[in-house]
Design a protein around this motif. Structure first.
Motif, mmCIF file in Angstrom:
data_model
loop_
_atom_site.group_PDB
_atom_site.id
_atom_site.type_symbol
_atom_site.label_atom_id
_atom_site.label_comp_id
_atom_site.label_asym_id
_atom_site.label_seq_id
_atom_site.Cartn_x
_atom_site.Cartn_y
_atom_site.Cartn_z
ATOM 1 N N MET A 20 16.535 43.682 7.834
ATOM 2 C CA MET A 20 16.132 43.770 6.431
ATOM 3 C C MET A 20 16.429 42.470 5.690
ATOM 4 S SD MET A 20 16.881 47.645 5.119
ATOM 5 C CE MET A 20 18.625 47.553 5.296
ATOM 6 N N LYS A 21 17.532 41.812 6.011
ATOM 7 C CA LYS A 21 17.865 40.566 5.328
ATOM 8 C C LYS A 21 16.940 39.429 5.728
ATOM 9 C CE LYS A 21 21.774 39.485 3.808
ATOM 10 N NZ LYS A 21 22.116 39.509 2.416
ATOM 11 N N LYS A 22 16.441 39.436 6.962
ATOM 12 C CA LYS A 22 15.576 38.355 7.432
ATOM 13 C C LYS A 22 14.133 38.480 6.969
ATOM 14 C CE LYS A 22 17.709 36.401 11.402
ATOM 15 N NZ LYS A 22 17.342 35.738 12.616
ATOM 16 N N ASN A 23 13.661 39.669 6.689
ATOM 17 C CA ASN A 23 12.251 39.894 6.349
ATOM 18 C C ASN A 23 12.117 40.298 4.896
ATOM 19 O OD1 ASN A 23 10.841 39.603 8.992
ATOM 20 N ND2 ASN A 23 12.424 41.089 9.518
ATOM 21 N N LYS A 24 12.027 39.305 4.056
ATOM 22 C CA LYS A 24 11.897 39.540 2.619
ATOM 23 C C LYS A 24 10.423 39.558 2.268
ATOM 24 C CE LYS A 24 16.367 37.758 1.671
ATOM 25 N NZ LYS A 24 17.081 36.627 2.111
ATOM 26 N N PHE A 25 9.842 40.731 2.296
ATOM 27 C CA PHE A 25 8.403 40.888 2.094
ATOM 28 C C PHE A 25 7.986 40.624 0.654
ATOM 29 C CE2 PHE A 25 10.269 44.920 1.081
ATOM 30 C CZ PHE A 25 9.534 45.380 0.012
ATOM 31 N N TYR A 26 8.890 40.764 -0.284
ATOM 32 C CA TYR A 26 8.540 40.650 -1.693
ATOM 33 C C TYR A 26 8.281 39.215 -2.137
ATOM 34 C CZ TYR A 26 13.597 39.997 -1.572
ATOM 35 O OH TYR A 26 14.849 39.590 -1.249
ATOM 36 N N LYS A 27 8.509 38.239 -1.273
ATOM 37 C CA LYS A 27 8.227 36.841 -1.618
ATOM 38 C C LYS A 27 6.746 36.502 -1.494
ATOM 39 C CE LYS A 27 12.697 34.862 -0.503
ATOM 40 N NZ LYS A 27 13.400 33.849 0.273
ATOM 41 N N TYR A 28 5.979 37.364 -0.867
ATOM 42 C CA TYR A 28 4.569 37.090 -0.618
ATOM 43 C C TYR A 28 3.692 37.879 -1.578
ATOM 44 C CZ TYR A 28 6.366 35.105 3.696
ATOM 45 O OH TYR A 28 7.052 34.349 4.601
ATOM 46 N N ASP A 29 2.487 37.376 -1.786
ATOM 47 C CA ASP A 29 1.500 38.079 -2.602
ATOM 48 C C ASP A 29 1.010 39.300 -1.822
ATOM 49 O OD1 ASP A 29 -0.225 38.601 -4.666
ATOM 50 O OD2 ASP A 29 -1.818 37.316 -3.860
ATOM 51 N N THR A 30 0.641 40.339 -2.534
ATOM 52 C CA THR A 30 0.227 41.582 -1.866
ATOM 53 C C THR A 30 -1.082 41.415 -1.091
ATOM 54 O OG1 THR A 30 -0.828 42.328 -3.902
ATOM 55 C CG2 THR A 30 1.402 43.087 -3.485
ATOM 56 N N ASN A 31 -1.863 40.397 -1.390
ATOM 57 C CA ASN A 31 -3.111 40.167 -0.657
ATOM 58 C C ASN A 31 -2.897 39.375 0.626
ATOM 59 O OD1 ASN A 31 -4.537 41.472 -2.650
ATOM 60 N ND2 ASN A 31 -4.813 39.595 -3.831
ATOM 61 N N LYS A 38 5.568 41.580 7.089
ATOM 62 C CA LYS A 38 6.987 41.577 6.719
ATOM 63 C C LYS A 38 7.427 42.944 6.197
ATOM 64 C CE LYS A 38 7.953 37.125 7.277
ATOM 65 N NZ LYS A 38 9.069 36.571 7.996
ATOM 66 N N LEU A 39 6.535 43.628 5.480
ATOM 67 C CA LEU A 39 6.867 44.964 4.991
ATOM 68 C C LEU A 39 7.075 45.926 6.150
ATOM 69 C CD1 LEU A 39 7.224 46.949 2.643
ATOM 70 C CD2 LEU A 39 4.762 47.333 2.729
ATOM 71 N N LYS A 40 6.213 45.832 7.153
ATOM 72 C CA LYS A 40 6.333 46.714 8.313
ATOM 73 C C LYS A 40 7.651 46.470 9.049
ATOM 74 C CE LYS A 40 3.873 46.153 12.074
ATOM 75 N NZ LYS A 40 2.767 46.103 13.027
ATOM 76 N N VAL A 41 8.003 45.220 9.224
ATOM 77 C CA VAL A 41 9.254 44.891 9.917
ATOM 78 C C VAL A 41 10.451 45.288 9.051
ATOM 79 C CG1 VAL A 41 10.609 43.004 10.886
ATOM 80 C CG2 VAL A 41 8.164 43.059 11.254
ATOM 81 N N GLY A 45 13.444 47.963 10.014
ATOM 82 C CA GLY A 45 14.868 47.673 9.868
ATOM 83 C C GLY A 45 15.569 48.704 9.010
ATOM 84 N N PHE A 46 14.880 49.156 7.961
ATOM 85 C CA PHE A 46 15.425 50.205 7.106
ATOM 86 C C PHE A 46 15.619 51.496 7.891
ATOM 87 C CE2 PHE A 46 14.808 53.511 3.796
ATOM 88 C CZ PHE A 46 15.914 53.213 3.033
ATOM 89 N N LEU A 47 14.651 51.808 8.752
ATOM 90 C CA LEU A 47 14.760 53.002 9.593
ATOM 91 C C LEU A 47 15.924 52.869 10.575
ATOM 92 C CD1 LEU A 47 13.472 55.715 10.277
ATOM 93 C CD2 LEU A 47 12.051 54.522 11.925
ATOM 94 N N PHE A 48 16.085 51.685 11.166
ATOM 95 C CA PHE A 48 17.221 51.439 12.053
ATOM 96 C C PHE A 48 18.531 51.685 11.320
ATOM 97 C CE2 PHE A 48 14.948 49.592 15.523
ATOM 98 C CZ PHE A 48 15.861 49.458 16.546
ATOM 99 N N SER A 49 18.650 51.153 10.106
ATOM 100 C CA SER A 49 19.901 51.312 9.377
ATOM 101 C C SER A 49 20.137 52.770 8.978
ATOM 102 C CB SER A 49 19.942 50.394 8.161
ATOM 103 O OG SER A 49 18.934 50.736 7.257
ATOM 104 N N LEU A 50 19.074 53.493 8.648
ATOM 105 C CA LEU A 50 19.245 54.912 8.313
ATOM 106 C C LEU A 50 19.685 55.725 9.524
ATOM 107 C CD1 LEU A 50 16.336 55.815 5.879
ATOM 108 C CD2 LEU A 50 18.754 55.584 5.377
ATOM 109 N N ILE A 51 19.123 55.425 10.684
ATOM 110 C CA ILE A 51 19.542 56.126 11.904
ATOM 111 C C ILE A 51 21.012 55.833 12.199
ATOM 112 C CG2 ILE A 51 19.229 56.202 14.413
ATOM 113 C CD1 ILE A 51 16.216 55.780 13.880
ATOM 114 N N GLY A 52 21.397 54.575 12.040
ATOM 115 C CA GLY A 52 22.797 54.210 12.244
ATOM 116 C C GLY A 52 23.717 54.871 11.247
ATOM 117 N N LEU A 53 23.304 54.907 9.997
ATOM 118 C CA LEU A 53 24.115 55.540 8.963
ATOM 119 C C LEU A 53 24.248 57.041 9.215
ATOM 120 C CD1 LEU A 53 25.623 54.918 6.331
ATOM 121 C CD2 LEU A 53 23.526 55.500 5.123
#
Length: 64
Positions: A20-31, A38-41, A45-53
């Motif tokens: 999640m820290k490496k893939n900052k999708f919000y820096k790019y334009d939505t088009n 980056k959003l998919k990755v 990562g968010f799913l990985f962290s939720l499974i771990g949590l």
């Protein structure tokens, strides 16, 4: 408490946070196609962290 599951959960959580820290999708334009990639990755990562949590909390509640 299963120690192996607890360690794997911690590893999943750490990997998820790193992804999640490496893939900052919000820096790019939505088009931009990199936004979608980056959003998919990021979401994986968010799913990985939720499974771990979930594993950490589940094993932690078995102690109580």
């Amino acid at each position: 408490m299963d120690a192996i599951l607890f360690v794997i959960s911690i590893v999943f959580f750490i990997i998820g946070v790193i992804i999640m820290k490496k893939n900052k999708f919000y820096k790019y334009d939505t088009n931009d196609m990199l936004f979608a990639t980056k959003l998919k990755v990021f979401l994986s990562g968010f799913l990985f962290s939720l499974i771990g949590l979930y594993g950490i909390v589940s094993e932690g509640l078995k102690i109580i």
